[in-house]
Design a protein around this motif. Sequence first.
Motif, short mmCIF file in Angstrom:
data_model
loop_
_atom_site.label_atom_id
_atom_site.label_comp_id
_atom_site.label_asym_id
_atom_site.label_seq_id
_atom_site.Cartn_x
_atom_site.Cartn_y
_atom_site.Cartn_z
N SER A 16 32.27 -12.94 -56.64
CA SER A 16 32.11 -12.37 -57.97
C SER A 16 33.29 -11.46 -58.32
CB SER A 16 30.79 -11.58 -58.03
OG SER A 16 30.65 -10.96 -59.29
N PHE A 17 33.67 -10.62 -57.38
CA PHE A 17 34.79 -9.70 -57.62
C PHE A 17 36.07 -10.48 -57.93
CE2 PHE A 17 38.24 -6.84 -56.43
CZ PHE A 17 37.85 -5.65 -57.04
N ALA A 18 36.28 -11.59 -57.24
CA ALA A 18 37.48 -12.41 -57.47
C ALA A 18 37.53 -12.96 -58.89
CB ALA A 18 37.53 -13.54 -56.45
N ARG A 19 36.38 -13.07 -59.55
CA ARG A 19 36.33 -13.57 -60.93
C ARG A 19 36.50 -12.46 -61.96
NH1 ARG A 19 31.75 -16.11 -58.78
NH2 ARG A 19 30.39 -14.92 -60.16
N GLN A 20 36.60 -11.21 -61.53
CA GLN A 20 36.72 -10.09 -62.46
C GLN A 20 38.18 -9.89 -62.86
OE1 GLN A 20 35.09 -6.39 -62.57
NE2 GLN A 20 32.99 -7.06 -62.25
N ALA A 21 38.54 -10.42 -64.01
CA ALA A 21 39.91 -10.29 -64.49
C ALA A 21 40.30 -8.82 -64.70
CB ALA A 21 40.08 -11.09 -65.79
N ALA A 22 39.35 -7.99 -65.09
CA ALA A 22 39.66 -6.57 -65.32
C ALA A 22 40.12 -5.91 -64.02
CB ALA A 22 38.45 -5.84 -65.89
N MET A 23 39.43 -6.20 -62.92
CA MET A 23 39.82 -5.59 -61.65
C MET A 23 41.18 -6.12 -61.19
SD MET A 23 37.60 -3.29 -60.76
CE MET A 23 37.54 -2.87 -62.50
N ALA A 72 24.91 -2.13 -56.06
CA ALA A 72 23.59 -2.58 -56.49
C ALA A 72 23.42 -4.08 -56.23
CB ALA A 72 23.39 -2.26 -57.97
N TYR A 73 24.46 -4.84 -56.47
CA TYR A 73 24.42 -6.29 -56.26
C TYR A 73 24.12 -6.63 -54.80
CZ TYR A 73 25.92 -11.15 -57.20
OH TYR A 73 25.98 -12.51 -57.36
N SER A 74 24.49 -5.73 -53.89
CA SER A 74 24.29 -5.99 -52.46
C SER A 74 22.84 -5.87 -52.03
CB SER A 74 25.15 -5.02 -51.63
OG SER A 74 24.61 -3.72 -51.62
N VAL A 75 21.98 -5.32 -52.88
CA VAL A 75 20.58 -5.11 -52.48
C VAL A 75 19.59 -5.97 -53.26
CG1 VAL A 75 21.05 -2.77 -51.65
CG2 VAL A 75 20.19 -3.09 -53.98
N ILE A 142 19.12 -8.92 -63.45
CA ILE A 142 18.98 -10.02 -64.40
C ILE A 142 18.56 -11.28 -63.64
CG2 ILE A 142 20.19 -11.45 -66.10
CD1 ILE A 142 20.03 -8.53 -66.92
N ARG A 143 17.53 -11.94 -64.14
CA ARG A 143 17.06 -13.19 -63.53
C ARG A 143 16.83 -14.22 -64.63
NH1 ARG A 143 14.50 -9.11 -60.82
NH2 ARG A 143 14.82 -9.07 -58.57
N GLY A 144 17.17 -15.46 -64.33
CA GLY A 144 16.83 -16.56 -65.22
C GLY A 144 17.64 -16.67 -66.49
N ARG A 145 18.81 -16.08 -66.54
CA ARG A 145 19.68 -16.21 -67.71
C ARG A 145 20.89 -17.03 -67.33
NH1 ARG A 145 20.78 -10.86 -71.14
NH2 ARG A 145 22.47 -12.24 -71.76
N GLU A 146 21.08 -18.14 -68.02
CA GLU A 146 22.21 -19.02 -67.71
C GLU A 146 23.56 -18.37 -67.96
OE1 GLU A 146 21.81 -22.77 -69.65
OE2 GLU A 146 19.75 -23.04 -68.99
N ASP A 147 23.63 -17.45 -68.91
CA ASP A 147 24.91 -16.83 -69.27
C ASP A 147 25.25 -15.63 -68.39
OD1 ASP A 147 22.78 -15.38 -70.41
OD2 ASP A 147 24.03 -14.64 -72.06
N VAL A 148 24.38 -15.27 -67.46
CA VAL A 148 24.65 -14.15 -66.55
C VAL A 148 24.29 -14.60 -65.13
CG1 VAL A 148 24.09 -11.77 -65.92
CG2 VAL A 148 24.07 -12.45 -68.32
N GLU A 149 25.34 -14.87 -64.35
CA GLU A 149 25.10 -15.22 -62.96
C GLU A 149 26.24 -14.71 -62.11
OE1 GLU A 149 26.25 -19.57 -62.08
OE2 GLU A 149 25.24 -19.63 -64.03
N GLY A 150 25.92 -14.39 -60.86
CA GLY A 150 26.91 -13.93 -59.90
C GLY A 150 27.67 -12.76 -60.36
#
Length: 150
Positions: A16-23, A72-75, A142-150
């Motif tokens: 996920s972090f690798a996909r963060q263009a801002a970072m 938070a993502y880790s838990v 967030i669960r079950g939203r196609e536009d928000v994953e990983g």
Amino acid sequence: MDDSDPPDFRSRIRESFARQAAMETIGAELTLVEQGTVEIELPFDDKLTQQHGFLHAGVISAALDAAGTYAAYSVIDPDASILTIEFKVNLLSPGRGERFLFRGEVTKPGTTIIVSDGRGYAIRADGPAKLIASMTGTMMVIRGREDVEG
């Protein structure tokens, strides 16, 4: 925190972090990924400063938000994702250093809402790390939203 979470949270966070263009834009790298704790570091860059030559508050906030959100993502379970819904930053000292460390830690895990705290440090070769900022953030699972994953 739930010790039964499979160790794949580390790979999910790294992917996920690798996909963060801002970072990537600010030169940030993920340096520690543990359950409930994530650290992000970045080198000083003149392009990331404000008018006095200090690391810009927006950059500090972005890095702290990312560290807290990934903590938070880790838990959470592998099928869920996280979005920040609120944060408060205290800028405690000018962002002056050769490198910066941003640590996010889960304060209150939950199934829907997670609270994390973050600390930002300036690192210089001529002295100890200096606390420059703190953050408290609230994240929604967030669960079950196609536009928000990983």
